[in-house]
Design an enzyme around this catalytic site. Structure first.
Site, short mmCIF file in Angstrom:
data_model
loop_
_atom_site.label_atom_id
_atom_site.label_comp_id
_atom_site.label_asym_id
_atom_site.label_seq_id
_atom_site.Cartn_x
_atom_site.Cartn_y
_atom_site.Cartn_z
N VAL A 167 0.84 -1.21 0.00
CA VAL A 167 0.00 0.00 0.00
C VAL A 167 0.87 1.26 0.00
O VAL A 167 0.58 2.25 -0.68
CB VAL A 167 -0.96 -0.03 1.20
CG1 VAL A 167 -1.77 1.25 1.28
CG2 VAL A 167 -1.90 -1.22 1.08
N TYR A 168 1.97 1.19 0.73
CA TYR A 168 2.92 2.31 0.76
C TYR A 168 3.43 2.58 -0.67
O TYR A 168 3.48 3.73 -1.13
CB TYR A 168 4.07 1.93 1.69
CG TYR A 168 5.21 2.91 1.78
CD1 TYR A 168 5.08 4.12 2.46
CD2 TYR A 168 6.46 2.62 1.22
CE1 TYR A 168 6.14 5.01 2.56
CE2 TYR A 168 7.53 3.50 1.32
CZ TYR A 168 7.36 4.69 1.99
OH TYR A 168 8.40 5.57 2.09
#
Ligand SMILES: NC(=O)c1ccc[n+]([C@@H]2O[C@H](COP(=O)([O-])OP(=O)(O)OC[C@H]3O[C@@H](n4cnc5c(N)ncnc54)[C@H](OP(=O)(O)O)[C@@H]3O)[C@@H](O)[C@H]2O)c1
Length: 283
Positions: A158-159
């Site tokens: 997600v980062y």
């Protein structure tokens, strides 16, 4: 163009994630240019400590605590700073980070929180400052991104999505608003040593910094270069960073292979296991 009056006496910069790590160094570098710097982050105590240290060195500095994962936080932060200072000339969207846990082991809300901090907050803050910048006909937004997505760095799903999103966002923002005096730049960071999350990971694992890590100071200096020279994108890593990014896009399998060869997979696995054991997370 946008860099005129964006830095220096009489101008105001808002730096997110300035309570520690790379952000505190960015704040110091901007303050050395003569700007008033408003520090923000969640921890009032840490912000106060950084502000005192900078003020002792002669900086013109203040702070406003804010949790950028809370609804409406970006708008009210910008309103507060604009009320106090009359306007924001430079916004540095530096706050960010990754919990470094496995994607499936985190709840979807935990994953979305990473997206909120690393992508939604920079978008919301940029949106909130833009009106004032356009009215004054000057401004610059510097967004801090990462190589994580390009090199498939382990356990950063997600980062990586957020940081790649920030690059696309900055490109279009720059293209749309530069003709009206408001520019935008993105700094794409490889692994960073001496301050911040990368250094904490080294300290935690007892490992030494590799020669592929750039010093945190280089990021702070690059923010100034991005503004003064109005640069679209700067890659902060030793060696041919921009070329490496392009090659990774052309051969997407190369990132995982490099991570395996460089031992990043094994190291990240160890760090996750150490943290899970410490926090009693079931595997
Ligand atoms: N260090 C690296 O190796 C590296 C590599 C690539 C990219 N980057 C990027 O560089 C930037 C700075 O990273 P860093 O390593 O200096 O991180 P850090 O040491 O963990 O500092 C993160 C900063 O963000 C603030 N922050 C965290 N959550 C927040 C929230 N919910 N609301 C408001 N502020 C929040 C923290 O302050 P509080 O805790 O007080 O809120 C802190 O000031 C990030 O965008 C990161 O993704 C770093």
């Amino acid at each position: 163009m946008s860099s005129s009056n964006v830095l220096g006496t009489g101008s105001t910069a808002l730096v997110t994630g300035a309570s520690r790590g790379i952000g505190a160094l960015i704040a110091r570098e901007i303050a050395e240019e003569g700007s008033h710097v408003v520090l923000t982050g969640r921890s009032a105590a840490e912000l106060r400590a950084v502000a005192s240290e900078l003020a002792a060195a002669g900086a013109d500095v203040s702070f406003v605590p804010a949790d950028l994962t809370q609804p409406g936080a970006a708008t009210s932060l910008v309103e507060t700073v604009e009320r106090q200072r009359g306007g924001i000339d430079l916004l540095v969207n530096n706050a960010g980070g990754d919990p470094l846990r496995e994607f499936h082991a985190m709840t979807i809300d935990e994953n979305l929180c990473t997206l909120q901090l690393n992508l939604v907050a920079p978008v919301a803050l940029s949106h909130a400052v833009l009106g004032g910048m356009l009215r004054r006909g000057r401004g610059h937004i510097v967004n801090i991104s990462a190589m994580a997505g390009r090199v498939s760095f382990p356990y950063t799903e997600v980062y990586a999505a957020a940081k790649d999103g920030v690059i696309g966002f900055t490109r279009v923002l720059r293209s749309d608003y530069r003709p009206r005096g408001v520019s935008a730049s993105v700094l794409i960071l490889g692994a960073i040593r001496d301050a911040g999350q990368g250094q904490r990971m080294l300290d935690e694992s007892g490992m030494k910094a590799s020669r592929f890590m750039a010093p945190a100071e280089a990021v702070a200096r690059a923010v100034i270069t991005a503004v003064k020279k109005d640069r679209a994108e700067l890659v902060i890593m030793p060696g041919p960073g921009r070329l490496l990014r392009a090659v990774m896009d052309y051969f997407p399998g190369l990132g995982p292979a490099m991570n395996r060869a460089a031992g990043a997979d094994t190291t990240m696995r160890k760090i996750i296991e150490m943290r899970d054991a410490r926090e009693n997370v079931p595997s």
